[in-house]
Design a protein around this motif. Structure first.
Motif, mmCIF file in Angstrom:
data_model
loop_
_atom_site.group_PDB
_atom_site.id
_atom_site.type_symbol
_atom_site.label_atom_id
_atom_site.label_comp_id
_atom_site.label_asym_id
_atom_site.label_seq_id
_atom_site.Cartn_x
_atom_site.Cartn_y
_atom_site.Cartn_z
ATOM 1 N N GLU A 92 125.434 117.376 77.181
ATOM 2 C CA GLU A 92 124.440 116.698 77.994
ATOM 3 C C GLU A 92 124.592 115.196 77.870
ATOM 4 O OE1 GLU A 92 120.651 117.942 76.612
ATOM 5 O OE2 GLU A 92 120.742 116.751 74.779
ATOM 6 N N VAL A 93 124.184 114.497 78.932
ATOM 7 C CA VAL A 93 124.246 113.040 78.973
ATOM 8 C C VAL A 93 122.867 112.486 78.706
ATOM 9 C CG1 VAL A 93 124.598 111.065 80.499
ATOM 10 C CG2 VAL A 93 126.213 112.962 80.527
ATOM 11 N N LYS A 94 122.823 111.440 77.887
ATOM 12 C CA LYS A 94 121.568 110.762 77.617
ATOM 13 C C LYS A 94 121.638 109.341 78.165
ATOM 14 C CE LYS A 94 121.477 111.352 73.204
ATOM 15 N NZ LYS A 94 120.988 111.354 71.814
ATOM 16 N N ALA A 95 120.536 108.613 78.006
ATOM 17 C CA ALA A 95 120.373 107.311 78.644
ATOM 18 C C ALA A 95 121.447 106.325 78.238
ATOM 19 C CB ALA A 95 119.004 106.735 78.310
ATOM 20 N N GLY A 96 121.716 105.385 79.133
ATOM 21 C CA GLY A 96 122.628 104.298 78.853
ATOM 22 C C GLY A 96 121.989 103.271 77.946
ATOM 23 N N ASP A 97 122.745 102.233 77.607
ATOM 24 C CA ASP A 97 122.290 101.239 76.662
ATOM 25 C C ASP A 97 121.076 100.468 77.136
ATOM 26 O OD1 ASP A 97 124.317 101.972 74.994
ATOM 27 O OD2 ASP A 97 125.687 100.403 75.669
ATOM 28 N N ASN A 98 120.863 100.401 78.436
ATOM 29 C CA ASN A 98 119.728 99.653 78.958
ATOM 30 C C ASN A 98 118.481 100.516 79.103
ATOM 31 O OD1 ASN A 98 120.473 101.252 81.056
ATOM 32 N ND2 ASN A 98 120.722 99.617 82.557
ATOM 33 N N GLY A 110 122.991 111.231 89.200
ATOM 34 C CA GLY A 110 123.819 111.863 88.189
ATOM 35 C C GLY A 110 123.975 113.341 88.493
ATOM 36 N N PRO A 111 124.793 114.016 87.710
ATOM 37 C CA PRO A 111 125.011 115.443 87.933
ATOM 38 C C PRO A 111 123.757 116.234 87.624
ATOM 39 C CG PRO A 111 126.019 114.737 85.885
ATOM 40 C CD PRO A 111 125.554 113.502 86.587
ATOM 41 N N ALA A 112 123.609 117.358 88.292
ATOM 42 C CA ALA A 112 122.452 118.211 88.049
ATOM 43 C C ALA A 112 122.494 118.738 86.624
ATOM 44 C CB ALA A 112 122.449 119.381 89.031
ATOM 45 N N ARG A 113 121.333 118.874 85.989
ATOM 46 C CA ARG A 113 121.287 119.357 84.626
ATOM 47 C C ARG A 113 121.622 120.844 84.609
ATOM 48 N NH1 ARG A 113 116.459 116.551 84.751
ATOM 49 N NH2 ARG A 113 115.196 118.427 84.512
ATOM 50 N N LEU A 160 114.592 123.415 61.625
ATOM 51 C CA LEU A 160 114.155 122.621 62.761
ATOM 52 C C LEU A 160 115.104 121.456 63.004
ATOM 53 C CD1 LEU A 160 112.001 121.807 64.874
ATOM 54 C CD2 LEU A 160 110.794 120.610 63.014
ATOM 55 N N HIS A 161 115.627 121.398 64.214
ATOM 56 C CA HIS A 161 116.391 120.236 64.642
ATOM 57 C C HIS A 161 115.459 119.278 65.382
ATOM 58 C CE1 HIS A 161 120.170 118.552 66.925
ATOM 59 N NE2 HIS A 161 119.345 117.604 66.521
ATOM 60 N N GLY A 162 114.855 119.743 66.480
ATOM 61 C CA GLY A 162 113.947 118.844 67.175
ATOM 62 C C GLY A 162 113.262 119.483 68.360
ATOM 63 N N LEU A 163 112.204 118.815 68.808
ATOM 64 C CA LEU A 163 111.466 119.183 70.018
ATOM 65 C C LEU A 163 111.603 117.998 70.960
ATOM 66 C CD1 LEU A 163 109.477 121.145 71.467
ATOM 67 C CD2 LEU A 163 107.617 119.841 70.390
ATOM 68 N N TRP A 164 112.298 118.206 72.083
ATOM 69 C CA TRP A 164 112.722 117.085 72.926
ATOM 70 C C TRP A 164 112.025 117.109 74.281
ATOM 71 C CZ3 TRP A 164 118.309 119.083 71.899
ATOM 72 C CH2 TRP A 164 118.631 118.874 70.544
ATOM 73 N N PRO A 165 111.074 116.207 74.502
ATOM 74 C CA PRO A 165 110.454 116.111 75.824
ATOM 75 C C PRO A 165 111.508 115.845 76.889
ATOM 76 C CG PRO A 165 109.188 114.865 74.208
ATOM 77 C CD PRO A 165 110.476 115.257 73.538
ATOM 78 N N GLN A 166 111.334 116.464 78.033
ATOM 79 C CA GLN A 166 112.283 116.336 79.138
ATOM 80 C C GLN A 166 111.668 115.519 80.272
ATOM 81 O OE1 GLN A 166 115.636 117.801 78.919
ATOM 82 N NE2 GLN A 166 114.805 117.610 76.854
ATOM 83 N N PRO A 167 112.465 114.948 81.189
ATOM 84 C CA PRO A 167 113.912 115.097 81.297
ATOM 85 C C PRO A 167 114.647 114.374 80.179
ATOM 86 C CG PRO A 167 113.159 113.474 82.852
ATOM 87 C CD PRO A 167 111.930 114.073 82.250
ATOM 88 N N ARG A 168 115.937 114.563 80.113
ATOM 89 C CA ARG A 168 116.719 114.134 78.968
ATOM 90 C C ARG A 168 116.684 112.626 78.752
ATOM 91 N NH1 ARG A 168 122.128 115.770 81.949
ATOM 92 N NH2 ARG A 168 121.542 117.765 81.112
ATOM 93 N N GLY A 169 116.398 111.828 79.779
ATOM 94 C CA GLY A 169 116.302 110.383 79.595
ATOM 95 C C GLY A 169 114.965 109.944 79.039
ATOM 96 N N ASN A 170 114.074 110.885 78.771
ATOM 97 C CA ASN A 170 112.736 110.587 78.266
ATOM 98 C C ASN A 170 112.825 110.370 76.763
ATOM 99 O OD1 ASN A 170 109.977 110.257 78.226
ATOM 100 N ND2 ASN A 170 109.509 112.446 78.318
ATOM 101 N N ALA A 171 113.131 109.142 76.355
ATOM 102 C CA ALA A 171 113.400 108.856 74.951
ATOM 103 C C ALA A 171 112.972 107.431 74.612
ATOM 104 C CB ALA A 171 114.887 109.041 74.650
#
Length: 339
Positions: A92-98, A110-113, A160-171
């Motif tokens: 999966e792709v995550k947010a860019g530096d900005n 971007g490509p569909a998830r 437990l690794h993590g619980l990740w709110p979506q979409p993937r750029g939500n960070a």
């Protein structure tokens, strides 16, 4: 999500490309889900050094092979040459530096998830759980791996690794730039410690052995800050409750009864159906990695939809998510210790 434990990425050796290439420059981070081959050439399918990605590891994203990419070009630090092509389905792709979502080209979608189930409407999450012994095969020097024993809780239960709110750029919601930079550089010891009640801290250290390497600080900074309730205690307390349900289910029993043996991921999906209702297994994706001649199951990502409140039932949250592809088809349940 669990990051590479390596230092910052080195400057890569340039890879020659076709003069008439149509690749699209991209910025961001690519997180591998599977041990996919990392190709020097898509057309020739060449792979010098037989390089494969490490599930759960981050790689710097450089480009897509076309405006609607089927392959991403990423930097694989120890490979020669370092720039490699991997299928978009490999991770999966995550947010860019900005802080914006990584997208190919300017103003293009971007490509569909295609990763763990994300349903439309309502709050969506990816819930990631690990099989600790398999994780430690690749990182035996981590504190939580050096101290793991066959009779410790995480030798026979999911972690437990993590619980990740979506979409993937939500960070990194409302996070100071210095903390974002420290997190991306894997200086997790420099991150602020999440404020937890003593009972939550005790439960978290049992469910997440990675707290010994400050995984909790990373997960809170990147993902927990985007949780609907801005409370680290609520975020981790409820995450621990969810993995507790899994560790009291037929899924945990299936793994504990088959340590050292290979199981089909279809069996795991059936165990999810038994524990959490018909169709639950279709909301789970499996990540395996090669360990010598073996393929071992490292992690599962589970799609959830709905508010993760106190008392929320995992079966209900899973039922609201959309089905996903299964990922790897079979793997060994790794025992403690290097095999």
């Amino acid at each position: 999500m669990r990051k590479s434990w390596l230092a910052a990425l080195a400057v890569s050796t340039l890879v020659p490309f076709m003069s008439a290439r149509a690749e699209e420059s991209m910025k961001g981070v690519f997180t591998a889900r599977e041990a996919c081959p990392a190709l020097q050439s898509i057309r020739k399918q060449t792979n010098p050094g037989d390089v494969k990605l490490t599930p759960g590891q981050d790689y710097r994203l450089l480009a897509g092979n076309k405006p609607d990419p089927t392959f991403y070009r990423v930097q694989v630090e120890d490979a020669q040459p370092a720039q490699r092509w991997v299928p978009v389905s490999c991770g999966e792709v995550k947010a860019g530096d900005n802080g914006t979502p990584a997208t190919p080209g300017a103003g293009k979608p971007g490509p569909a998830r295609s990763d763990a189930a994300i349903s439309t409407g309502g709050a969506s999450y990816v819930f990631a759980i690990s099989w600790q012994a398999a994780f430690c095969e690749g990182l035996p020097d981590k504190t939580e791996c050096r101290t793991q024993t066959a009779d410790r809780y995480d030798a026979s239960h999911f972690t437990l690794h993590g619980l990740w709110p979506q979409p993937r750029g939500n960070a990194y919601c409302g996070v100071a730039r210095r903390d974002i930079e420290a997190d991306k550089a894997h200086r997790w010891e420099d991150l602020p410690e999440p404020q937890l009640e003593p009972a939550t801290r005790t439960a978290l250290e049992k469910a997440m052995p990675g707290t010994a390497s400050f995984l909790d600080r990373h997960e809170w900074i990147e993902h927990g800050t985007c949780f609907f309730e801005k409370s680290a205690d609520a975020y981790f307390r409820r995450s621990v409750a969810l993995i507790g349900e899994i560790n009291a289910s037929p899924v945990q029993k299936l793994f504990a009864d088959n340590v050292g043996k290979e199981i089909d991921t279809s069996q795991i999906r059936s165990a999810f159906d038994q524990g959490f209702g018909a169709g639950a297994g279709e909301r789970v994706r499996f990540a395996c990695k090669r360990d010598g001649s073996r393929s071992i199951i490292v992690e599962m990502t589970i799609g959830l939809r709905g508010e993760v409140k106190d008392g929320a039932k995992l079966a209900d949250l899973i039922a609201g998510a959309s089905p996903t592809d299964q990922g790897c088809k079979a793997g060994i349940v790794d025992p403690v210790g290097l095999q």
